[in-house]
Design an enzyme around this catalytic site. Structure first.
Site, short mmCIF file in Angstrom:
data_model
loop_
_atom_site.label_atom_id
_atom_site.label_comp_id
_atom_site.label_asym_id
_atom_site.label_seq_id
_atom_site.Cartn_x
_atom_site.Cartn_y
_atom_site.Cartn_z
N LYS A 1 -7.12 2.38 1.30
CA LYS A 1 -5.85 2.28 2.01
C LYS A 1 -5.98 2.72 3.48
O LYS A 1 -6.99 3.35 3.85
CB LYS A 1 -4.80 3.12 1.28
CG LYS A 1 -4.45 2.58 -0.13
CD LYS A 1 -3.43 3.49 -0.81
CE LYS A 1 -2.97 2.96 -2.15
NZ LYS A 1 -2.00 3.90 -2.79
N TYR B 1 3.05 -4.98 -4.53
CA TYR B 1 3.65 -3.79 -5.15
C TYR B 1 5.03 -4.08 -5.74
O TYR B 1 5.86 -3.17 -5.83
CB TYR B 1 3.74 -2.66 -4.13
CG TYR B 1 2.50 -1.77 -4.03
CD1 TYR B 1 1.92 -1.19 -5.16
CD2 TYR B 1 1.94 -1.48 -2.79
CE1 TYR B 1 0.81 -0.36 -5.05
CE2 TYR B 1 0.82 -0.65 -2.68
CZ TYR B 1 0.27 -0.10 -3.82
OH TYR B 1 -0.83 0.74 -3.72
N ARG C 1 -10.12 4.37 -12.29
CA ARG C 1 -8.98 5.31 -12.25
C ARG C 1 -9.47 6.76 -12.33
O ARG C 1 -8.91 7.66 -11.70
CB ARG C 1 -8.00 5.02 -13.40
CG ARG C 1 -7.32 3.65 -13.38
CD ARG C 1 -6.29 3.46 -12.31
NE ARG C 1 -5.29 4.49 -12.24
CZ ARG C 1 -4.15 4.39 -11.54
NH1 ARG C 1 -3.87 3.28 -10.87
NH2 ARG C 1 -3.31 5.38 -11.49
N HIS D 1 -6.19 2.45 -3.93
CA HIS D 1 -5.44 1.82 -5.02
C HIS D 1 -6.44 1.39 -6.08
O HIS D 1 -7.56 1.00 -5.75
CB HIS D 1 -4.70 0.57 -4.52
CG HIS D 1 -4.20 -0.31 -5.64
ND1 HIS D 1 -3.00 -0.06 -6.28
CD2 HIS D 1 -4.76 -1.37 -6.29
CE1 HIS D 1 -2.84 -0.95 -7.26
NE2 HIS D 1 -3.89 -1.75 -7.28
N ASN E 1 -2.67 8.16 -0.17
CA ASN E 1 -3.60 8.72 -1.15
C ASN E 1 -4.91 7.94 -1.28
O ASN E 1 -5.53 7.89 -2.33
CB ASN E 1 -2.91 8.90 -2.51
CG ASN E 1 -2.37 7.60 -3.06
OD1 ASN E 1 -2.58 6.54 -2.48
ND2 ASN E 1 -1.70 7.68 -4.19
N ARG F 1 -9.31 10.98 -4.49
CA ARG F 1 -8.03 11.47 -3.96
C ARG F 1 -8.06 12.96 -3.67
O ARG F 1 -7.46 13.43 -2.70
CB ARG F 1 -6.90 11.08 -4.92
CG ARG F 1 -6.54 9.59 -4.76
CD ARG F 1 -5.65 9.08 -5.84
NE ARG F 1 -5.04 7.80 -5.49
CZ ARG F 1 -4.34 7.07 -6.35
NH1 ARG F 1 -4.18 7.47 -7.60
NH2 ARG F 1 -3.82 5.93 -5.98
N GLU G 1 -4.45 -8.91 -9.62
CA GLU G 1 -4.67 -8.31 -8.30
C GLU G 1 -5.94 -8.85 -7.64
O GLU G 1 -5.98 -9.01 -6.41
CB GLU G 1 -4.73 -6.79 -8.43
CG GLU G 1 -3.37 -6.21 -8.83
CD GLU G 1 -3.37 -4.69 -9.00
OE1 GLU G 1 -2.30 -4.14 -9.29
OE2 GLU G 1 -4.45 -4.06 -8.82
N1 UDP Z 1 3.70 6.48 -4.19
C1 UDP Z 1 4.51 7.22 -3.34
N2 UDP Z 1 5.33 8.17 -3.88
C2 UDP Z 1 5.40 8.41 -5.22
C3 UDP Z 1 4.60 7.66 -6.08
C4 UDP Z 1 3.76 6.70 -5.54
O1 UDP Z 1 4.47 7.02 -2.12
O2 UDP Z 1 6.17 9.29 -5.65
C5 UDP Z 1 2.80 5.47 -3.63
C6 UDP Z 1 1.32 5.90 -3.63
O3 UDP Z 1 0.69 5.36 -2.48
C7 UDP Z 1 0.83 5.27 -4.91
C8 UDP Z 1 1.59 3.94 -4.90
O4 UDP Z 1 2.88 4.28 -4.41
O5 UDP Z 1 -0.57 5.12 -4.92
C9 UDP Z 1 1.73 3.25 -6.24
O6 UDP Z 1 2.24 4.19 -7.18
P1 UDP Z 1 1.65 4.30 -8.65
O7 UDP Z 1 2.60 5.11 -9.45
O8 UDP Z 1 1.33 2.93 -9.16
O9 UDP Z 1 0.32 5.17 -8.46
P2 UDP Z 1 -1.24 4.77 -8.55
O10 UDP Z 1 -1.38 3.70 -9.59
O11 UDP Z 1 -1.64 4.31 -7.16
O12 UDP Z 1 -1.94 6.05 -8.93
MG MG Z 2 -0.37 1.92 -9.82
#
Ligand code: UDP
Ligand code: MG
Length: 143
Positions: A15, A55, A91, A121, A118, A108, A132
């Site tokens: 990112k 998203y 992950r 992705h 963070n 992270r 994706e």
């Molecule tokens: N995000 C955010 N605030 C939150 C949760 C998520 O800004 O409270 C953002 C963050 O960049 C995250 C993305 O939205 O990576 C997608 O969220 P997801 O829950 O899918 O997390 P991920 O799969 O990336 O761990």
């Molecule tokens: Mg996610």
């Protein structure tokens, strides 16, 4: 008899915060040193429209508007990673969404700024990985 190995592909995105911090190489090393192979890679500046589509599962979330602004704030590096159980392995290597909860040694934990910025992705299921990957790459761009 042992189960057949689940060799699969997943999508990773470095990112804008991590691209801006000059840690593309350090993040790629995390994947390669754990045995994930890069099968496709490109740097791209996403438009708002593209991020809203990518998203779309989060479009009702309170953080959606900020998320779109953040992901469009600079170029990202998209990659197809391949390996055994690649979706879950990626992950694990990434760590928890909130860097405060991310385990030591994860991307992270080491490189994320905040729960929003963070660093990476990663697809969350085999089915989403397929979608994706197709969002970023044509068949002839994956090797
Ligand atoms: N995000 C955010 N605030 C939150 C949760 C998520 O800004 O409270 C953002 C963050 O960049 C995250 C993305 O939205 O990576 C997608 O969220 P997801 O829950 O899918 O997390 P991920 O799969 O990336 O761990
Ligand atoms: Mg996610």
């Amino acid at each position: 008899m042992a189960d057949k190995e689940n060799i699969e592909q997943t999508l990773s995105i470095i990112k804008p915060d991590a691209v801006g911090k000059n840690v593309i190489g350090k993040i790629i090393d995390k994947f390669e040193s754990k045995g994930l192979k890069i099968k496709a890679m490109k740097m791209v500046q996403l438009s708002e429209k593209e991020v809203e589509e990518f998203y779309s599962v989060h479009k009702e979330k309170p953080f959606f508007k900020d998320l779109v602004e953040y992901i469009t704030s600079g170029p990202v590096v998209a990659m197809v990673l391949e390996g055994k159980d690649a979706v879950i392995e990626n992950r694990v290597i990434m760590g928890a969404t909130n860097p405060k909860d991310a385990a030591p040694g994860t991307i992270r934990r080491e490189f994320a700024e905040s729960i929003e910025a963070n660093a990476v992705h990663g697809s969350d299921s085999h089915e989403n990985a397929q979608k994706e990957i197709a969002f970023f790459f044509g068949r002839r761009e994956i090797y």
